[in-house]
Design a protein around this motif. Sequence first.
Motif, short mmCIF file in Angstrom:
data_model
loop_
_atom_site.label_atom_id
_atom_site.label_comp_id
_atom_site.label_asym_id
_atom_site.label_seq_id
_atom_site.Cartn_x
_atom_site.Cartn_y
_atom_site.Cartn_z
N MET A 1 -19.51 7.81 -33.71
CA MET A 1 -19.17 7.81 -35.13
C MET A 1 -17.74 8.26 -35.29
O MET A 1 -17.31 9.23 -34.66
N VAL A 2 -16.99 7.57 -36.16
CA VAL A 2 -15.60 7.92 -36.44
C VAL A 2 -15.55 8.49 -37.85
O VAL A 2 -15.87 7.80 -38.82
N VAL B 1 -22.91 1.34 -30.27
CA VAL B 1 -22.79 1.25 -31.73
C VAL B 1 -21.62 2.11 -32.17
O VAL B 1 -21.44 3.24 -31.68
N VAL B 2 -20.83 1.60 -33.10
CA VAL B 2 -19.75 2.38 -33.72
C VAL B 2 -20.04 2.46 -35.22
O VAL B 2 -20.20 1.45 -35.89
N ASP B 3 -20.12 3.69 -35.72
CA ASP B 3 -20.40 3.97 -37.12
C ASP B 3 -19.10 4.48 -37.75
O ASP B 3 -18.58 5.54 -37.35
N ILE B 4 -18.58 3.75 -38.75
CA ILE B 4 -17.27 4.05 -39.32
C ILE B 4 -17.44 4.77 -40.65
O ILE B 4 -17.92 4.19 -41.63
N LEU C 1 -21.55 -0.34 -37.87
CA LEU C 1 -21.97 0.03 -39.22
C LEU C 1 -20.74 0.61 -39.90
O LEU C 1 -20.15 1.58 -39.40
N CYS C 2 -20.32 0.01 -41.02
CA CYS C 2 -19.09 0.42 -41.70
C CYS C 2 -19.39 0.84 -43.12
O CYS C 2 -20.02 0.11 -43.87
#
Length: 379
Positions: A1-2, A68-71, A93-94
């Motif tokens: 997550m970012v 997965v990258v969650d923005i 996921l943004c």
Amino acid sequence: MVGHAFMGAAHSQAWRVAPRFFDLPLRPVMSVLCGRDADRTRAAADRLGWEEAATDWKSVLQRDDVHVVDICTPGDTHAEIAIAALEAGKHVLCEKPMANTVDEAVAMAEAAARAAERGVRAMVGFTYRRTPALALARDLVAQGRLGRVHHVRAQYLQDWIVDPQAPLSWRLDKEKAGSGALGDIGAHIVDATQFILGDTITEVVGTLATFVSQRPIASSHSGLSGTAATGQTGPVTVDDAALFLARFGSGALGSFEATRFANGRKNALRIEVNGAEGSLAFDFEDMNVLQFFDGKEDPAVAGYRRILVTEPSHPYVGAWWPAGHGLGYEHAFTHQAVDFVRAVAAGTDPAPTFADGLRVQRVLAAVEASSESRSWQQV
């Protein structure tokens, strides 16, 4: 997550809770949290349940153990992070609004379409559509319980910056936020109404207003409120309020209002839909209730029916508590994580897709153009 501020905390709670209440085909592992400041990010990772902390999201994209990258960052970084993650083969996921401009949203939607050909999925975080009462509203409309829809009335009312001494934050900076009330909360009611109706907005006319043009600069711009004032002021470069009329593809008419200056309203996302055979109404400040009017009933006894949306048969509710034990703001984020994981596991596009996010972005841009031109704008 970012990102690990307001939305980062909400998303973290969702990833922690989702596999403990829902039967998921894949189990999320909270591997790494990314932020700009090493100390703050490490503290947030410990507090929110992440295994590691990092300050370089680009290097994290190279890791094979990240899928997965969650923005959860401000809008000015969404396009760069999302496109890079998709190209690296990561599901994304943004948070909403998907981007700050239509051009950025187009690039993101195109990247998502290319990634989908390789089985990589992308979703926008319009969480309100996963509030059980709003999901039930969509079901009732889809079942034809309202008949042909004539009117949609949507408001999103908050008051957190009504005080002119409230400090400047990134949400009041157009370069970082894209727009003000229009993109921050207006985007939600655009998505929610299109979701409930299963229809899209095709034309708008509207106006934007900024009531406080200068605000105190605080020593921190990291959240909805700052810390100690510096004695200086800076310009507010976004709208404080947005009002617009809309036409939907079906011919239904809509009226929309988004403001952060509605004194006394904390999070009043309100939607009313009027059809030829019935109506429904919802207010997030009473989020477990949906009001439904059946126009086919005997007028002598007809009236709005208060539906407490806590039955196991209602959308999402069966995984939680006994009937009558209401859900809260955070539960929609859990439902979002559940839907995302299930779609990825099934190899299908989770909704709303980046194409859906682009459609919302086009509505927002049309409202801004209408405010400038004082004319109707096609979406």
